[in-house]
Design a protein around this motif. Structure first.
Motif, PDB file in Angstrom:
ATOM      1  N   PRO A  37       0.818  -1.227   0.000  1.00  0.00           N
ATOM      2  CA  PRO A  37       0.000   0.000   0.000  1.00  0.00           C
ATOM      3  C   PRO A  37       0.845   1.268   0.000  1.00  0.00           C
ATOM      4  N   LEU A  38       1.921   1.277   0.797  1.00  0.00           N
ATOM      5  CA  LEU A  38       2.830   2.422   0.839  1.00  0.00           C
ATOM      6  C   LEU A  38       3.998   2.131  -0.087  1.00  0.00           C
ATOM      7  N   LYS A  39       4.008   2.779  -1.249  1.00  0.00           N
ATOM      8  CA  LYS A  39       5.018   2.480  -2.243  1.00  0.00           C
ATOM      9  C   LYS A  39       5.468   3.753  -2.947  1.00  0.00           C
ATOM     10  N   VAL A  40       6.528   3.613  -3.728  1.00  0.00           N
ATOM     11  CA  VAL A  40       7.095   4.741  -4.468  1.00  0.00           C
ATOM     12  C   VAL A  40       7.000   4.446  -5.957  1.00  0.00           C
ATOM     13  N   VAL A  41       6.517   5.420  -6.729  1.00  0.00           N
ATOM     14  CA  VAL A  41       6.477   5.295  -8.186  1.00  0.00           C
ATOM     15  C   VAL A  41       6.879   6.637  -8.794  1.00  0.00           C
ATOM     16  N   LEU A  42       7.948   6.626  -9.581  1.00  0.00           N
ATOM     17  CA  LEU A  42       8.371   7.839 -10.275  1.00  0.00           C
ATOM     18  C   LEU A  42       7.789   7.854 -11.686  1.00  0.00           C
ATOM     19  N   PRO A  43       7.425   9.015 -12.206  1.00  0.00           N
ATOM     20  CA  PRO A  43       6.888   9.081 -13.569  1.00  0.00           C
ATOM     21  C   PRO A  43       7.946   8.679 -14.593  1.00  0.00           C
ATOM     22  N   PRO A  44       7.585   7.820 -15.581  1.00  0.00           N
ATOM     23  CA  PRO A  44       8.555   7.417 -16.598  1.00  0.00           C
ATOM     24  C   PRO A  44       8.956   8.593 -17.478  1.00  0.00           C
ATOM     25  N   GLY A  45      10.205   8.572 -17.923  1.00  0.00           N
ATOM     26  CA  GLY A  45      10.669   9.610 -18.838  1.00  0.00           C
ATOM     27  C   GLY A  45      11.146  10.883 -18.163  1.00  0.00           C
ATOM     28  N   GLU A  46      11.079  10.940 -16.836  1.00  0.00           N
ATOM     29  CA  GLU A  46      11.542  12.136 -16.116  1.00  0.00           C
ATOM     30  C   GLU A  46      13.068  12.188 -16.126  1.00  0.00           C
ATOM     31  N   VAL A  47      13.635  13.289 -16.588  1.00  0.00           N
ATOM     32  CA  VAL A  47      15.093  13.456 -16.566  1.00  0.00           C
ATOM     33  C   VAL A  47      15.518  13.750 -15.134  1.00  0.00           C
ATOM     34  N   LEU A  48      16.396  12.913 -14.598  1.00  0.00           N
ATOM     35  CA  LEU A  48      16.762  13.003 -13.182  1.00  0.00           C
ATOM     36  C   LEU A  48      18.071  13.769 -12.994  1.00  0.00           C
ATOM     37  N   PRO A  49      18.139  14.624 -11.977  1.00  0.00           N
ATOM     38  CA  PRO A  49      19.387  15.358 -11.698  1.00  0.00           C
ATOM     39  C   PRO A  49      20.520  14.400 -11.368  1.00  0.00           C
ATOM     40  N   LEU A  50      21.659  14.586 -12.015  1.00  0.00           N
ATOM     41  CA  LEU A  50      22.775  13.664 -11.852  1.00  0.00           C
ATOM     42  C   LEU A  50      23.312  13.613 -10.430  1.00  0.00           C
ATOM     43  N   HIS A  51      23.216  14.731  -9.711  1.00  0.00           N
ATOM     44  CA  HIS A  51      23.824  14.786  -8.381  1.00  0.00           C
ATOM     45  C   HIS A  51      22.892  14.299  -7.275  1.00  0.00           C
ATOM     46  N   THR A  52      21.678  13.876  -7.634  1.00  0.00           N
ATOM     47  CA  THR A  52      20.732  13.441  -6.608  1.00  0.00           C
ATOM     48  C   THR A  52      20.277  11.998  -6.782  1.00  0.00           C
ATOM     49  N   ALA A  53      19.952  11.593  -8.004  1.00  0.00           N
ATOM     50  CA  ALA A  53      19.372  10.271  -8.247  1.00  0.00           C
ATOM     51  C   ALA A  53      20.387   9.153  -7.999  1.00  0.00           C
ATOM     52  N   ALA A  54      19.942   8.092  -7.342  1.00  0.00           N
ATOM     53  CA  ALA A  54      20.838   6.982  -7.009  1.00  0.00           C
ATOM     54  C   ALA A  54      21.402   6.325  -8.258  1.00  0.00           C
ATOM     55  N   GLY A  55      20.556   6.101  -9.272  1.00  0.00           N
ATOM     56  CA  GLY A  55      21.027   5.470 -10.498  1.00  0.00           C
ATOM     57  C   GLY A  55      22.075   6.300 -11.197  1.00  0.00           C
ATOM     58  N   ALA A  56      21.842   7.604 -11.281  1.00  0.00           N
ATOM     59  CA  ALA A  56      22.801   8.500 -11.927  1.00  0.00           C
ATOM     60  C   ALA A  56      24.134   8.487 -11.195  1.00  0.00           C
ATOM     61  N   LYS A  57      24.091   8.517  -9.870  1.00  0.00           N
ATOM     62  CA  LYS A  57      25.332   8.537  -9.093  1.00  0.00           C
ATOM     63  C   LYS A  57      26.076   7.200  -9.183  1.00  0.00           C
ATOM     64  N   ALA A  58      25.320   6.102  -9.279  1.00  0.00           N
ATOM     65  CA  ALA A  58      25.962   4.794  -9.448  1.00  0.00           C
ATOM     66  C   ALA A  58      26.744   4.760 -10.754  1.00  0.00           C
ATOM     67  N   ILE A  59      26.163   5.351 -11.807  1.00  0.00           N
ATOM     68  CA  ILE A  59      26.834   5.412 -13.109  1.00  0.00           C
ATOM     69  C   ILE A  59      28.002   6.388 -13.073  1.00  0.00           C
ATOM     70  N   LEU A  60      27.784   7.578 -12.524  1.00  0.00           N
ATOM     71  CA  LEU A  60      28.845   8.585 -12.446  1.00  0.00           C
ATOM     72  C   LEU A  60      30.072   8.074 -11.700  1.00  0.00           C
ATOM     73  N   SER A  61      29.860   7.216 -10.729  1.00  0.00           N
ATOM     74  CA  SER A  61      30.977   6.730  -9.919  1.00  0.00           C
ATOM     75  C   SER A  61      31.951   5.874 -10.728  1.00  0.00           C
ATOM     76  N   TYR A  62      31.532   5.432 -11.925  1.00  0.00           N
ATOM     77  CA  TYR A  62      32.402   4.630 -12.785  1.00  0.00           C
ATOM     78  C   TYR A  62      32.836   5.388 -14.039  1.00  0.00           C
ATOM     79  N   ILE A  63      32.543   6.679 -14.102  1.00  0.00           N
ATOM     80  CA  ILE A  63      32.937   7.500 -15.238  1.00  0.00           C
ATOM     81  C   ILE A  63      34.161   8.318 -14.853  1.00  0.00           C
ATOM     82  N   HIS A  64      35.038   8.549 -15.821  1.00  0.00           N
ATOM     83  CA  HIS A  64      36.297   9.249 -15.535  1.00  0.00           C
ATOM     84  C   HIS A  64      36.032  10.652 -14.981  1.00  0.00           C
TER      85      HIS A  64
END
Length: 259
Positions: free
Chosen positions: A126-153
């Motif tokens: 009942p208590l869940k999280v859903v983000l709208p698809p297609g939303e461009v996420l800020p690189l410095h906040t989103a977990a997925g973006a930061k996971a990727i950035l951590s492996y970029i030069h």
């Protein structure tokens, strides 16, 4: 004779670009020449020409080279072709994780200078999280973006994070030095977190998905209400996410999907 020389020059330029992609970091002319068995003067000349067209980028402080923005533009053109294939491949794995974890799981795909949630399997709780698809996420906040950035030069990260970082929530990290230190930590542990940095009341953990040359191209993200995050963030969860990320990356390689 001129056609032969031209062909040889193109071949050497291509080999230089491939070597830079393999290294996934800045490389100097001497090192490139030694690895490719090409005279240093020839490597330097070709790099200068490639830099003119933005296929490579030169760090003025170190004098070393790295892949430039033109390469990423070409990559994005190819990515559009394979986008649907990646979604089709990843969808059952994302659903399976959602069923096992009973939390919302999202696939974030790297689009050259941002990440976008492209497929979400919502939790059945009942208590869940859903983000709208297609939303461009800020690189410095989103977990997925930061996971990727951590492996970029570092140089590429600096280019992506130019300008002032927006304070999205009171927990958002806007100090670039602090963010860089956090990215180093994420790289060492193999996952990144978002502790109410993008949305208050929502936390996330993410692991990167790599392509065949060990470049991060996407991320698997688990989104939870902040009240459940502490109990969810444990080694067994991270292990499950990393295994799925490896499976997806391996299946992409087997099917010849390049991104």
């Amino acid at each position: 004779m001129k056609e032969c020389d031209s062909s040889s020059t193109v071949d050497k330029a291509i080999r230089i670009l491939i070597e830079l992609a393999k290294e996934n970091q800045e490389v100097g002319t001497t090192s490139l020449g030694r690895k490719l068995d090409i005279h240093k003067a020839t490597v330097s000349r070709l790099l200068m020409k490639l830099a003119e067209h933005e296929f490579v980028y030169k760090n003025k402080e170190t004098g070393k080279y790295w892949l430039g923005p033109a390469i990423y533009q070409l990559a994005m053109t190819m990515a559009d072709v394979n986008f649907d294939e990646i979604l089709h491949l990843a969808r059952p794995h994302i659903d399976e994780l959602r069923d096992g974890l009973q939390e919302t799981v999202t696939l974030e795909i790297w689009l050259g200078n941002s990440t976008v949630p492209t497929y979400t399997a919502p939790s059945n709780l009942p208590l869940k999280v859903v983000l709208p698809p297609g939303e461009v996420l800020p690189l410095h906040t989103a977990a997925g973006a930061k996971a990727i950035l951590s492996y970029i030069h570092d140089e590429r990260v600096d280019m992506l994070l130019k300008g002032e970082l927006e304070k999205v929530t009171p927990n958002t990290i806007t100090d670039k030095q602090q963010l860089r230190e956090r990215l180093i930590e994420y790289n060492k542990q193999g996952y990144a977190t978002d502790k109410e940095e993008l949305h208050l009341g929502i936390c996330a953990v993410a692991v990167p998905i790599f392509n065949s040359i060990r470049q991060p191209i996407a991320a698997i993200v688990v989104l939870t209400p902040s009240s459940r995050f502490g109990q969810k963030l444990e080694p067994s969860l991270i292990s499950k996410l990393k295994k799925k990320a490896t499976v997806i990356g391996t299946e992409m390689m087997k099917r010849g999907i390049r991104y």
